[in-house]
Design a protein around this motif. Structure first.
Motif, PDB file in Angstrom:
ATOM      1  N   ALA A  22       0.224  15.603   3.016  1.00 24.42           N
ATOM      2  CA  ALA A  22      -1.210  15.880   3.156  1.00 24.42           C
ATOM      3  C   ALA A  22      -2.014  15.049   2.146  1.00 24.42           C
ATOM      4  O   ALA A  22      -3.067  14.494   2.485  1.00 24.42           O
ATOM      5  CB  ALA A  22      -1.468  17.372   2.957  1.00 24.42           C
ATOM      6  N   VAL A  23      -1.515  14.938   0.923  1.00 20.07           N
ATOM      7  CA  VAL A  23      -2.192  14.129  -0.096  1.00 20.07           C
ATOM      8  C   VAL A  23      -2.197  12.648   0.319  1.00 20.07           C
ATOM      9  O   VAL A  23      -3.214  11.959   0.207  1.00 20.07           O
ATOM     10  CB  VAL A  23      -1.518  14.312  -1.488  1.00 20.07           C
ATOM     11  CG1 VAL A  23      -2.084  13.340  -2.507  1.00 20.07           C
ATOM     12  CG2 VAL A  23      -1.675  15.753  -1.963  1.00 20.07           C
ATOM     13  N   LEU A  24      -1.067  12.184   0.844  1.00 15.70           N
ATOM     14  CA  LEU A  24      -0.968  10.779   1.270  1.00 15.70           C
ATOM     15  C   LEU A  24      -1.971  10.483   2.395  1.00 15.70           C
ATOM     16  O   LEU A  24      -2.615   9.433   2.404  1.00 15.70           O
ATOM     17  CB  LEU A  24       0.451  10.472   1.758  1.00 15.70           C
ATOM     18  CG  LEU A  24       1.534  10.390   0.673  1.00 15.70           C
ATOM     19  CD1 LEU A  24       2.927  10.481   1.297  1.00 15.70           C
ATOM     20  CD2 LEU A  24       1.389   9.097  -0.130  1.00 15.70           C
ATOM     21  N   ASP A  67       0.828  -1.209   0.000  1.00 13.05           N
ATOM     22  CA  ASP A  67       0.000   0.000   0.000  1.00 13.05           C
ATOM     23  C   ASP A  67       0.862   1.259   0.000  1.00 13.05           C
ATOM     24  O   ASP A  67       0.488   2.275  -0.597  1.00 13.05           O
ATOM     25  CB  ASP A  67      -0.934   0.027   1.220  1.00 13.05           C
ATOM     26  CG  ASP A  67      -2.245  -0.705   0.952  1.00 13.05           C
ATOM     27  OD1 ASP A  67      -2.433  -1.208  -0.189  1.00 13.05           O
ATOM     28  OD2 ASP A  67      -3.084  -0.782   1.870  1.00 13.05           O
ATOM     29  N   ALA A  68       1.998   1.201   0.673  1.00 15.10           N
ATOM     30  CA  ALA A  68       2.896   2.364   0.685  1.00 15.10           C
ATOM     31  C   ALA A  68       3.326   2.710  -0.741  1.00 15.10           C
ATOM     32  O   ALA A  68       3.328   3.878  -1.134  1.00 15.10           O
ATOM     33  CB  ALA A  68       4.116   2.079   1.568  1.00 15.10           C
ATOM     34  N   LEU A  69       3.665   1.687  -1.521  1.00  9.35           N
ATOM     35  CA  LEU A  69       4.045   1.914  -2.924  1.00  9.35           C
ATOM     36  C   LEU A  69       2.870   2.470  -3.722  1.00  9.35           C
ATOM     37  O   LEU A  69       3.015   3.415  -4.503  1.00  9.35           O
ATOM     38  CB  LEU A  69       4.533   0.607  -3.560  1.00  9.35           C
ATOM     39  CG  LEU A  69       5.936   0.144  -3.133  1.00  9.35           C
ATOM     40  CD1 LEU A  69       6.145  -1.331  -3.458  1.00  9.35           C
ATOM     41  CD2 LEU A  69       7.002   0.989  -3.834  1.00  9.35           C
ATOM     42  N   LEU A  70       1.702   1.869  -3.513  1.00 12.40           N
ATOM     43  CA  LEU A  70       0.502   2.314  -4.229  1.00 12.40           C
ATOM     44  C   LEU A  70       0.190   3.772  -3.892  1.00 12.40           C
ATOM     45  O   LEU A  70      -0.050   4.600  -4.783  1.00 12.40           O
ATOM     46  CB  LEU A  70      -0.668   1.396  -3.857  1.00 12.40           C
ATOM     47  CG  LEU A  70      -1.975   1.565  -4.620  1.00 12.40           C
ATOM     48  CD1 LEU A  70      -1.781   1.307  -6.115  1.00 12.40           C
ATOM     49  CD2 LEU A  70      -3.042   0.625  -4.063  1.00 12.40           C
ATOM     50  N   LEU A  71       0.219   4.102  -2.596  1.00  8.76           N
ATOM     51  CA  LEU A  71      -0.066   5.476  -2.157  1.00  8.76           C
ATOM     52  C   LEU A  71       0.960   6.461  -2.731  1.00  8.76           C
ATOM     53  O   LEU A  71       0.596   7.557  -3.171  1.00  8.76           O
ATOM     54  CB  LEU A  71      -0.061   5.551  -0.624  1.00  8.76           C
ATOM     55  CG  LEU A  71      -1.238   4.861   0.077  1.00  8.76           C
ATOM     56  CD1 LEU A  71      -0.942   4.694   1.567  1.00  8.76           C
ATOM     57  CD2 LEU A  71      -2.538   5.645  -0.114  1.00  8.76           C
ATOM     58  N   ALA A  72       2.229   6.060  -2.736  1.00  9.44           N
ATOM     59  CA  ALA A  72       3.282   6.947  -3.260  1.00  9.44           C
ATOM     60  C   ALA A  72       3.040   7.236  -4.743  1.00  9.44           C
ATOM     61  O   ALA A  72       3.138   8.386  -5.189  1.00  9.44           O
ATOM     62  CB  ALA A  72       4.654   6.319  -3.048  1.00  9.44           C
ATOM     63  N   MET A  92       0.157   6.958  -6.357  1.00 15.41           N
ATOM     64  CA  MET A  92      -1.077   7.752  -6.476  1.00 15.41           C
ATOM     65  C   MET A  92      -0.780   9.227  -6.182  1.00 15.41           C
ATOM     66  O   MET A  92      -1.289  10.121  -6.854  1.00 15.41           O
ATOM     67  CB  MET A  92      -2.151   7.210  -5.524  1.00 15.41           C
ATOM     68  CG  MET A  92      -2.711   5.863  -5.961  1.00 15.41           C
ATOM     69  SD  MET A  92      -3.773   5.101  -4.692  1.00 15.41           S
ATOM     70  CE  MET A  92      -5.366   5.803  -5.117  1.00 15.41           C
ATOM     71  N   ALA A  93       0.063   9.465  -5.172  1.00 12.33           N
ATOM     72  CA  ALA A  93       0.420  10.848  -4.833  1.00 12.33           C
ATOM     73  C   ALA A  93       1.177  11.516  -5.982  1.00 12.33           C
ATOM     74  O   ALA A  93       1.094  12.722  -6.172  1.00 12.33           O
ATOM     75  CB  ALA A  93       1.261  10.879  -3.556  1.00 12.33           C
ATOM     76  N   ARG A  94       1.922  10.728  -6.752  1.00  9.08           N
ATOM     77  CA  ARG A  94       2.646  11.267  -7.910  1.00  9.08           C
ATOM     78  C   ARG A  94       1.752  11.310  -9.156  1.00  9.08           C
ATOM     79  O   ARG A  94       2.207  11.691 -10.238  1.00  9.08           O
ATOM     80  CB  ARG A  94       3.906  10.429  -8.196  1.00  9.08           C
ATOM     81  CG  ARG A  94       5.042  10.658  -7.203  1.00  9.08           C
ATOM     82  CD  ARG A  94       5.625  12.061  -7.315  1.00  9.08           C
ATOM     83  NE  ARG A  94       6.816  12.261  -6.503  1.00  9.08           N
ATOM     84  CZ  ARG A  94       6.882  13.101  -5.464  1.00  9.08           C
ATOM     85  NH1 ARG A  94       5.821  13.779  -5.091  1.00  9.08           N
ATOM     86  NH2 ARG A  94       8.011  13.262  -4.813  1.00  9.08           N
ATOM     87  N   GLY A  95       0.510  10.861  -9.008  1.00  9.76           N
ATOM     88  CA  GLY A  95      -0.444  10.964 -10.118  1.00  9.76           C
ATOM     89  C   GLY A  95      -0.224   9.975 -11.241  1.00  9.76           C
ATOM     90  O   GLY A  95      -0.582  10.230 -12.397  1.00  9.76           O
TER      91      GLY A  95
END
Ligand SMILES: *Cc1c(COP(=O)(O)O)cnc(C)c1O
Length: 375
Positions: A210-212, A61-66, A68-71
């Motif tokens: 904040a996005v994460l 999930d950390a990879l997925l969130l990172a 997603m945060a980078r779009g």
């Protein structure tokens, strides 16, 4: 003998862990309880250099969130080492982007910056080169300076997959502060592990943090049902945070012990000509998630050690570009030959902070016997 002895650590910490778990059962805030924010603060202090830590449900999930945060999305190409754990490429594929598998350096097992530069040059025009996930394999931090020389020129970002290297350092800087965005895992067998799944994203960027935080709870805005983006349920359990707080208290000591075990292996294996030992570049401190050697006839050697009661592991027997779900993506013209060759030679030996000298001596002498064909 265990490959990773979690029981020895538990014996050291059991009363404190019991108390930490009891405290959560008493207050009852199982989701986002006070231990979560406390852990995030203490992890940030551990890393130093003004980082912000956003905990989450796993290293995956950390990879997925990172990403997603980078779009990251369709049409994007994200470069990853061919020789890594599946989660590294999975997050890219799940977002509809293209993982591009690049070869590794044969000495550090990290993404090879010159191969990365070649792959970016070759990328077909329908794909956008947006970023790189570098993997700190076996605990050794990658050369982020060399990687950023390639990526900065092209306006690409770098995410550090530090699932194995949290606790390591490079040139005096802790893993977590080596790049703007780092992910890690608290899977039980990682250097800092909980008693289930857990992970974290570490960032130097306040806006990204904040996005994460929003992505981690379904893309919530200021109010919980004020949804501002598509997110996930990616929170770390309060119970796991409570357990991690106890383990973080002895983490520096455990990293030192791992270093002592690694140094001892490296000295003892120097006489075995057939064994390639791990290389640690000047200025680097590995977190020693694994002590991985290369040996000829690896599978036979591992089988012999197993008969002698010595557990070993192979990380990883097959590079990702050869796994069926990843075999169809666009690929650079150069075969990841180093990754292929490493996959048939690597062997991880028992490694944990509580490995006794006697057990270590036995690993080394049985390994010598196996390599010489002695009974
Ligand atoms: C373990 C690991 C992950 C995934 O972590 P989980 O917490 O198991 O989801 C990702 N990348 C690497 C390199 C890993 O070793």
């Amino acid at each position: 003998m265990q490959l990773i002895d979690l029981a020895a650590q538990q014996a050291r910490l059991r009363p404190e862990i019991d108390a930490a778990v009891a405290a959560v059962l008493d207050h009852g805030a199982y989701i986002m309880g006070p231990e979560v924010a406390q852990l995030e603060g203490q992890l940030a202090s551990f890393v130093g250099d003004d980082v912000i830590v956003v905990s989450c449900a796993s290293g995956t999930d950390a990879l997925l969130l990172a990403l997603m945060a980078r779009g990251v999305g369709p049409g994007d190409a994200v470069f990853v080492p061919a020789f890594t754990f599946p989660a590294t490429a999975e997050a890219i594929a799940l977002l509809g982007a293209v993982p591009v598998f690049v070869d590794i350096d044969p000495e550090t097992y990290a993404l090879d910056p010159s191969r990365l530069a070649d792959a970016v040059e070759e990328l077909p025009s329908h794909l956008r080169p947006v970023g790189v996930i570098a993997v700190d394999l076996y605990g050794l931090p990658s050369d982020y300076r060399a990687l950023s020389e390639v990526t900065d020129r092209r306006d690409m970002w770098v995410v550090a997959d530090a699932a194995q290297s949290f606790g390591g350092r490079r040139d005096g800087t802790a893993v977590g502060a080596l790049t703007p965005l780092t992910t890690t895992s608290f899977f039980p067998a990682k250097p800092l592990g909980c008693y289930g799944d857990g992970g974290a994203v570490i960032t130097t960027e306040a806006e990204t943090a904040a996005v994460l935080r929003s992505l981690r709870v379904h893309g919530a805005g200021a109010h919980k049902y004020d949804i501002v983006r598509v997110g996930i349920n990616g929170r770390l359990d309060t119970l796991q945070a409570a357990i991690l707080l106890v383990k973080l208290g002895i983490f520096s000591d455990e990293i030192q012990r791992r270093q002592q075990v690694a140094t001892r292996y490296t000295d003892a294996l120097a006489d075995l000509d057939d064994v390639v030992r791990p290389m640690v570049p000047c200025g680097c401190a590995s977190a020693w998630a694994q002590y991985t050697v290369r040996v000829p006839g690896r599978d036979a050697v591992a089988a012999r050690l197993r008969e002698d009661g010595i557990p070993t592991a192979v990380y990883y027997p097959r590079p990702l570009h050869q796994q069926p779900p990843y075999a169809g993506y666009w690929r650079p013209s150069a075969e990841p030959a180093v990754s292929l060759s490493m996959a048939s030679q690597v062997l991880s030996l028992p490694m944990h902070p509580y490995l006794s000298s006697a057990d270590q001596d036995r690993v080394v002498s049985r390994l010598a016997d196996a390599l010489d064909g002695r009974p």
